[in-house]
Design a protein around this motif. Structure first.
Motif, PDB file in Angstrom:
ATOM      1  N   ILE A 214      22.773   6.402 110.992  1.00  0.00           N
ATOM      2  CA  ILE A 214      22.487   4.978 110.792  1.00  0.00           C
ATOM      3  C   ILE A 214      22.012   4.719 109.360  1.00  0.00           C
ATOM      4  O   ILE A 214      22.508   3.807 108.682  1.00  0.00           O
ATOM      5  N   VAL A 215      21.052   5.536 108.910  1.00  0.00           N
ATOM      6  CA  VAL A 215      20.508   5.364 107.557  1.00  0.00           C
ATOM      7  C   VAL A 215      21.587   5.603 106.499  1.00  0.00           C
ATOM      8  O   VAL A 215      21.722   4.832 105.543  1.00  0.00           O
ATOM      9  N   GLY A 216      22.366   6.666 106.692  1.00  0.00           N
ATOM     10  CA  GLY A 216      23.427   6.974 105.745  1.00  0.00           C
ATOM     11  C   GLY A 216      24.463   5.867 105.663  1.00  0.00           C
ATOM     12  O   GLY A 216      24.946   5.534 104.575  1.00  0.00           O
ATOM     13  N   THR A 217      24.797   5.279 106.812  1.00  0.00           N
ATOM     14  CA  THR A 217      25.763   4.183 106.849  1.00  0.00           C
ATOM     15  C   THR A 217      25.232   2.966 106.107  1.00  0.00           C
ATOM     16  O   THR A 217      25.953   2.319 105.333  1.00  0.00           O
ATOM     17  N   ILE A 218      23.951   2.653 106.342  1.00  0.00           N
ATOM     18  CA  ILE A 218      23.321   1.514 105.656  1.00  0.00           C
ATOM     19  C   ILE A 218      23.295   1.744 104.147  1.00  0.00           C
ATOM     20  O   ILE A 218      23.631   0.855 103.356  1.00  0.00           O
TER      21      ILE A 218
END
Length: 244
Positions: A214-218
């Motif tokens: 999730i963090v990487g995608t954001i």
């Protein structure tokens, strides 16, 4: 295509990669951990930067050609005060901050400052600036080489898929940094933003796999959106040149 430019680009790339290989090899061969590992890595990375700085001081008697000068006045406004890059860096704190029981806060700060200085010095200050008369080539060449340099992560134990994603992120980040140095005429914003990004990553926890995704995608979404914004800004004739 100038053979002189190609030769110097290859030389700069090989130099920084050799130092990065050396810092990894020093840790593995010396079986270093914790403070000893970070100290050894920082010493080698800072040495890499100092080699380039010493070379250009002898050659040009100045570091202005590398971008060591005050940024063009007013340009930060058009770059949205670099807020998207700050958001990308701060997203790493989603996993929480590491405890500093081992006293690695300051060593990590010194190490990441060295990384920011070295990578920006070689890929933007040297390579990108060498090609700046052909701006599109300058952006693409410096960014591709910066992305490809992250292949070394495989040697550090990273998986192939993870490394490819890091390369894509690094390429996009490189494009943004190339825009920054070409328009601000200064390497300082690049160094500070890059070091801040790496420092945030070093002092935070990774979290579980779902959170990491999730963090990487954001992070990548914000970075890509910012990159596209800068592409539009730079290519929009009539608004791309700042007033000196």
């Amino acid at each position: 295509m100038s053979k002189h430019l190609v030769r110097n680009t290859v030389l700069a790339t090989v130099t920084v990669l050799l130092f990065y290989f050396a810092q990894g090899a020093a840790v593995v061969m010396g079986q270093l951990e914790g403070l000893k590992a970070i100290t050894a890595q920082a010493a080698i990375i800072w040495s890499c930067a100092l080699v380039a700085i010493a070379f250009f001081l002898v050659k040009d008697h100045s570091l202005r050609g590398l971008g060591f000068q005050k940024p063009v006045s007013g340009i930060a406004t058009r770059f949205l005060y670099y807020v998207p890059l700050i958001i990308v860096a701060l997203a790493a704190f989603a996993g929480g901050i590491m405890s500093d029981d081992s006293g690695l806060f300051i060593p990590n700060l010194i190490f990441t400052l060295g990384i920011g200085l070295t990578e920006e010095l070689y890929f933007r200050g040297i390579i990108c600036n060498m090609w700046k008369e052909k701006e599109t080539k300058a952006i693409i060449i410096s960014s591709v080489l910066f992305g490809m340099s992250h292949l070394l992560n495989v040697m550090g134990g990273a998986g192939l898929a993870e490394t490819l994603l890091q390369m894509a992120f690094a390429f996009t980040y490189g494009v943004v940094m190339a825009f920054v140095i070409l328009r601000t005429k200064s390497i300082w914003p690049c160094i500070l933003l890059h070091a801040f990004h790496d420092f945030c990553g070093f002092i935070t926890n990774e979290g579980d796999m779902k959170l990491n995704i999730i963090v990487g995608t954001i992070q990548f979404a914000v970075l890509l959106a910012y990159c596209l914004y800068l592409v539009r800004l730079i290519t929009w004739r009539g608004t791309d040149e700042p007033s000196e």
